[in-house]
Every structure is written in C-alpha cells, then in structure tokens.
Design an enzyme around this catalytic site. Structure first.
Site, mmCIF file in Angstrom:
data_model
loop_
_atom_site.group_PDB
_atom_site.id
_atom_site.type_symbol
_atom_site.label_atom_id
_atom_site.label_comp_id
_atom_site.label_asym_id
_atom_site.label_seq_id
_atom_site.Cartn_x
_atom_site.Cartn_y
_atom_site.Cartn_z
ATOM 1 N N GLU A 74 0.804 -1.221 0.000
ATOM 2 C CA GLU A 74 0.000 0.000 0.000
ATOM 3 C C GLU A 74 0.838 1.274 0.000
ATOM 4 O OE1 GLU A 74 0.263 -2.245 2.466
ATOM 5 O OE2 GLU A 74 0.464 -1.265 4.413
ATOM 6 N N HIS A 104 -8.314 -3.749 -0.524
ATOM 7 C CA HIS A 104 -7.482 -3.821 0.680
ATOM 8 C C HIS A 104 -6.420 -2.718 0.661
ATOM 9 C CE1 HIS A 104 -5.486 -5.857 4.094
ATOM 10 N NE2 HIS A 104 -4.387 -5.376 3.539
ATOM 11 N N GLU A 105 -5.751 -2.579 -0.478
ATOM 12 C CA GLU A 105 -4.677 -1.576 -0.556
ATOM 13 C C GLU A 105 -5.262 -0.166 -0.474
ATOM 14 O OE1 GLU A 105 -1.996 -3.007 -0.137
ATOM 15 O OE2 GLU A 105 -2.515 -5.016 -0.830
ATOM 16 N N HIS A 117 -5.937 0.913 3.046
ATOM 17 C CA HIS A 117 -4.751 1.357 3.784
ATOM 18 C C HIS A 117 -4.527 2.867 3.672
ATOM 19 C CE1 HIS A 117 -2.792 -1.993 5.688
ATOM 20 N NE2 HIS A 117 -2.807 -2.741 4.594
ATOM 21 N N GLU A 122 -3.737 -3.376 10.161
ATOM 22 C CA GLU A 122 -4.307 -4.433 9.315
ATOM 23 C C GLU A 122 -5.738 -4.808 9.696
ATOM 24 O OE1 GLU A 122 -3.156 -5.152 6.586
ATOM 25 O OE2 GLU A 122 -1.072 -4.505 6.702
ATOM 26 N N ASP A 162 8.795 -8.896 11.161
ATOM 27 C CA ASP A 162 8.281 -9.791 10.113
ATOM 28 C C ASP A 162 8.111 -11.220 10.634
ATOM 29 O OD1 ASP A 162 8.042 -7.890 8.155
ATOM 30 O OD2 ASP A 162 9.993 -8.294 7.240
ATOM 31 N N TYR A 196 -4.495 -9.301 11.082
ATOM 32 C CA TYR A 196 -5.548 -9.070 10.093
ATOM 33 C C TYR A 196 -6.892 -9.594 10.602
ATOM 34 C CZ TYR A 196 -1.685 -8.436 6.764
ATOM 35 O OH TYR A 196 -0.562 -7.994 6.129
#
Ligand code: ZN
Length: 659
Positions: free
Chosen positions: A287, A311-312, A315, A334, A392, A400
């Site tokens: 995004e 979704h993007e 953001h 998220e 990460d 999410y």
C-alpha cells in the site's frame, strides 16, 4: 542488545530525544549495476524533543557512509556502526551545538552514502528487489522495486525506522534513460536530463509527499514503464506489453476509491495510482501511498480480482493516514484495513460476498492458531516482541483476522443490528481524530469512549485484555451473512459424494454435473467459486501418507467432468486457478499438469508458486520433473522466491528420506 529507546524495540534510533520532521532523498540509481551510487544523499530535518541533545542516532543496514554535513555543508563528526544488533546498525551524528539549546531546536543533517539496498552480510535482508532484464516482460531492461515494510527502509537510507515517526518527504530519483522512475509520492514537473558518471543519458525525476509518513512507506521503482490515466486522480503504470491489460483490469478503481471515501472520509493523498510490477514480484501488493504496488496475477481479464485492490485502497486510511505507533500495534493497521476492505465489498457486491471473505479469514486464523499452538505468544493481537526480534517474524494472519473480528465485535456491541452504516460514522471520526498520527490500542479505546458517551458500561464490559493480550483463537465470532458460502458448500458436498459412490460413481458424477449447471456456478462471484473449490478440497483430501494435500479421494473422471462444466483449468483468475490445481493435480487430471507448469513459470508470486511446486514434486516425483522445471525457469524468479522454493524442495526430500 540493550534497548535504545522507550518507544520502539525495532529501532536503534534515539527516538526519545530526536524526531524527524522532513526527509529529502537525492538518489542516483544504477539499476544495471544494482546500486544507489555514492553521490546519493538523505537529508533529514531533525528536531530535539528535549533540551541538551548532542547526538542523533539513525538506523542503518548495509549502508556505506561517505560523509555527513550540516545545512551549510560543514562536515559533522559521526560514528557508523555497521552492526549493533540483529536488526542492523547505527549512524550516530554529533549535532551542531545549537541543537542542544532547547526542546524544539531544529537542524538538518545530510548523509552521503552508497548501498546495494540488500541489507549487508548475513542480515535480515534489504528493501531492494533488483530484477534482471530476463525477469521482466520484454526482457530488454533491468528493473528495481523496493519493499520497506516492516524494517527495511534502513537498508536504503539512514532514518528513524519506526512507525512512531512520521515525516513529509521529497525525492529526486536519477536513472539511466529509457528507464522511468516512480515513487510513493506526487510527481513534480517533468523529468530532466542531467549529467552522470559513466556517460549515458541520465534522467532525474522529482517527487513530493506532503502528508507525513513513516519510513516504511517510502518506496520507489524504476524500469521500462508506461502509464494510462484511468480517471482524473487515478493512473496505472506497467511495462509496455502489460499496460493495456492493466488499464482494462483497473478501469473501475476510482469507484472503489469513491466508495471507500463515503465510508471512511476524505481521501487526503490527492492521487491513487497503481504500479503493476513484473511477474516475478513475489508478493500480492503493498500500500505505498499515492502508488499501490501490485502483482500482475491480479490481471484476470474480467476484473474479478479488483476487490484485492480494495485492501490496498483501505490502507489509505488505516496504516498510511493513521499508523500503529510500533509493530506490536500492527493490528491497528491491518485489522482496520480488513474491516474497511469488507465494508467496501459489502457496499459494492453485497453482504454475501463480504461474508465469504470473513469466513475465509476465520478459517485461515484457525489454521494458523492450530499450526503454532493456542498458547503461542504470536497468536495474541498485541504480541510482545523480544528485543532484536524482526517484526516480520511475528506477523501472520493474526493482526488481520483477529483484529478484524475484534472490531466487528465492538461494532456489534455499539451499533447492534445488521446495518453496518451507523458504525461508519465512528470510522470517519477515528480517521479524522488521529490523521497524520501514530497511535496505540489505548487511543482507539479513548476514541470509542468519546464517540459513544452513552456506552461507557458496554465498553467497560469488553474483555480488552482477552482480545488484545491473551493468546489463542477468537473469544467470540459475530455472525455474518453466510448465504453464498452455504450454497458453495452444498455444491461441494454433492461433488464430494461422487468419491463415496463406489460402483454408482458415474451416475453420481452425472448428477453432480446437472446440479452444477442448475446452480449456475459459472456465473458465481470468483470468491464463491474459490469457496467451493476450497471446501471440496477439504472434503476429499485423503488422510494418511506423507503429504495429505497430495492425495485426493476424487476420481480423475469426476475432476474431468467438473472441468467440463466449470472450465476451471483455463481460468484466468489466479486465485481460482490456484485452488483448482490443488484439487486437480492430486487427482492426476492430466490437463492440469500443463496448466500448472504454465502458471508457475509465467509469474513468481510466492503464494502460488511455492505450494504448486511442492505439489508437482510430490504428485509427480518421477525424474525430478518439478525440480527441473524450477531450475530451467529460476532466473525469472525473484531471489527471495527462488530461495524459498529451494528450501521447500530440501524440506520435502528430507521428509521423503525419513518416510
Ligand atoms: Zn494490509
């Protein structure tokens, strides 16, 4: 590694003492040589948070520092430590004396440096994805893109690499013609021809991002790129051979954007452009503000995957405008984004399609929790990250889907009933109140209390600790519209029954074909076809053996009949094709082999290529066919994807050797 600040354990910068208010990048990118050249600079405008600050410490990883100067070009003393912990190194600059005078004192620091953007030796990797010409559509020119989330920005410029710090930025990107440079910012003016080392026609592109963003949202790409306008504020970029398909696929993106604005409030970024990356881009999308990066596997030809862009787009509010203050609060990015994504789907395609998405998310969450165990710390919405943990490593479907379900739970308590619109007013309030800020879960709670003053008792009764801190599955799941799901599952059961029909198999298949026709499966939304395939796969997976997914109870005749009525094997929708192949390969439906080979060699998105290579290798082990196919095409894959597939093959043969 001792903690360097009280704000963010993922950054070694002195965040308590100094804040970046503006970033100015001047990068010369030699794409063929895979380097940011040594005349590249990052100029940071820094402000003291407290009096008496004498040094500014910035995050770095794999940067070779050439020199540091102040606003007048005078040398500043500095110490560069390449590695101070697992997350990278630091650059500590001795600030001009006036900086220590008072809180609010400001100074600019210009760092000249060079790097390959790969994060240095043995580190956690870098932001740059350098593609050879062979990895692009035309095969004529090399390509580069960056991916800075979560903590890779420090591998392409020195910075306070924490989402708690948001700064405006501008950039000049100088590349060799005919390459074109794009960035997560607004383009300023026309590109200019400039001189450069080694001759050649260097061209400088200028950008400005007037909305403050965290370092992880700085992004650029350069390659053989052209663009098409989709609307006054939307444009798509792609390689020349892909641009027509991309312009067709994303033609209605402004409708998505306008729908999001009605739900979440004004779009502040001025432009929403899309960059369709080469097929070897290993991810789905990112995004980056003003310029979402997407995989070309979204180009289904029939706009059936454009909802992924929802979704993007979402953001643009959650994550980019209102940002989690540190990575343990990533769920605020998220969870809200999935919430807004499903609100957009609901508005455009109905509650049934949104419900399919929710069901799929809950399934993925259950699978994750059972794979790591209900007590695993990373199943909590706010995971505790030990010092030196790469965020990460902690991320999964949890922020999410657990995040989404918590927000849905709050909505059901505060605005009961099936109509989601009343709660949208809170979204607009929340995104307005915290715009351009970085926040924590406590800030969300404060906003809810202020917006719903009559709901103090309701909010006090919410199990905040259970949702935010405790590991495990969902405390509760608000019911959603599952009508399309039930229709898909019923049809899947009809097909699964053909596997149990024994001698009556042929008659059962004929009946299933008739039912499929009557149900109109071919006209179902792509998400519903996916739900059908997923459920049929689950119902017919053969248990036992080394790899359950590699065997099915469905007969080749049943799979052939299903393809005859639904034409899955020729689907241009990558999600549908992927799920189909996971069903058809184990059934040894021969046409699926050619289809799978074409799919894994035409794109390199890890979500698709990793499981399909694994499946090809386990269903068709003879002659090492999958491995040979991979070796033949590996130079078209991104290095991260090639490394992961390599690892998958190794894991598989280790399991095979044990079995
Ligand atoms: Zn996201």
């Amino acid at each position: 590694m001792t903690r360097r600040n009280a704000v963010d354990s993922s950054s070694y910068a002195n965040l308590d003492e100094v804040v970046t208010t503006h970033l100015s990048l001047a990068l010369r990118i030699d794409v063929a040589a895979r380097r940011l050249c040594d005349d590249s600079t990052a100029t940071l405008t820094l402000s003291a948070r407290v009096p008496g600050v004498t040094t500014a410490t910035l995050d770095t990883r794999g940067l070779d520092i050439v020199g540091v100067t102040d606003a007048d070009g005078r040398e500043l003393a500095y110490t560069a430590s390449a590695v101070v912990g697992k997350l990278g190194g630091t650059l500590t600059v001795t600030m001009p004396p006036a900086f220590a005078a008072a809180a609010g004192a400001a100074a600019t620091v210009t760092v000249r440096y060079t790097t390959d953007g790969l994060g240095g030796e043995g580190g956690a990797g870098g932001a740059c994805g350098w593609l050879t010409a062979a990895q692009t559509a035309s095969g004529a020119h090399p390509f580069v893109f960056t991916q800075c989330e979560a903590i890779h920005a420090r591998s392409i410029f020195p910075c306070q690499d924490s989402p708690s710090v948001k700064a405006t930025y501008d950039a000049t990107l100088t590349v060799r013609a005919p390459l074109v440079a794009v960035a997560s910012a607004l383009a300023v003016g026309d590109p200019e021809a400039v001189a450069g080392p080694g001759g050649g026609d260097w061209v400088r592109y200028t950008f400005d991002q007037p909305v403050p963003v965290p370092a992880y949202l700085v992004a650029f790409a350069a390659g053989e790129l052209v663009s098409r306008d989709l609307s006054p504020r939307c444009r798509v970029w792609a390689q020349p051979s892909v641009i027509e398909a991309a312009a067709h696929e994303f033609a209605e993106v402004d409708t998505l954007l306008a729908t999001a604005e009605r739900i979440a409030g004004p779009y502040v970024w001025q432009r929403y452009d899309l960059l369709t990356l080469p097929g070897s881009f290993p991810y789905g999308g990112m995004e980056n503000p003003c310029l979402t990066f997407v995989t070309p596997t979204l180009l289904a030809g029939d706009r059936s995957l454009v909802s992924v862009v929802a979704h993007e787009i979402a953001h643009s509010w959650s994550g980019n405008l209102v940002t989690s203050a540190s990575w343990p609060y990533f769920w605020l990015n998220e969870g809200w984004t999935v919430f807004l994504e499903r609100r957009i789907l609901h508005e455009l395609h109905g509650a049934g399609v949104a419900g399919l998405s929710t069901y799929g998310g809950r399934q993925a969450l259950r699978d994750y929790v059972s794979s790591v165990g209900v007590d695993h710390a990373y199943t909590a919405l706010e995971p505790v990250l030990a010092p030196d943990t790469d965020p990460d490593d902690a991320f999964s479907v949890v922020p999410y889907e657990r995040g989404y379900n918590f927000l849905l739970h709050l909505r059901s308590l505060l605005t009961p009933g099936d109509d989601p619109a009343p709660f949208d007013a809170f979204l607009r309030y929340y995104f307005g109140r915290y715009a351009r800020q970085s926040i924590t879960s406590d800030d969300l709670r404060a906003a809810l209390s202020d917006f719903f003053p009559d709901a103090a008792g309701t909010l006090a009764a919410v199990d905040w600790a259970g949702w935010l801190k405790a590991p495990g599955g969902l405390p509760t799941a608000v019911p959603v519209d599952e009508s399309l799901l039930h229709q898909a599952h019923a049809l899947a059961r009809t097909w699964a029954a053909t596997a149990e029909a024994g001698g009556e198999g042929a008659a059962a298949v004929t009946a299933a074909v008739a039912t499929t026709d009557a149900e109109g499966l071919a006209t179902w939304p792509a998400a519903q076809r996916c739900a059908f395939l997923q459920h049929l796969g689950a119902l017919t997976a053969a248990s036992g053996g080394g790899d359950a997914a590699a065997a099915t109870l469905l007969s080749p005749a049943a799979v052939a009949a299903l393809d005859g009525v639904a034409h899955f094997n020729n689907s241009k929708n990558s999600e549908v094709l992927h799920l189909w192949l996971r069903l058809a390969l184990p059934a040894r439906y021969e046409p699926a082999v050619a289809s799978a080979k074409a799919f894994v060699t035409s794109q390199g998105r890890m979500k698709f290529v990793r499981p399909l290579y694994r499946l090809l290798a386990s269903v068709y082990p003879a002659g090492g066919m999958a491995r040979a196919l991979f070796e033949e095409h590996r130079d078209r894959l991104h290095s991260i994807a090639a490394k992961m597939i390599e690892k998958d093959f190794a894991d598989q043969s280790a399991v095979g050797a044990v079995a």
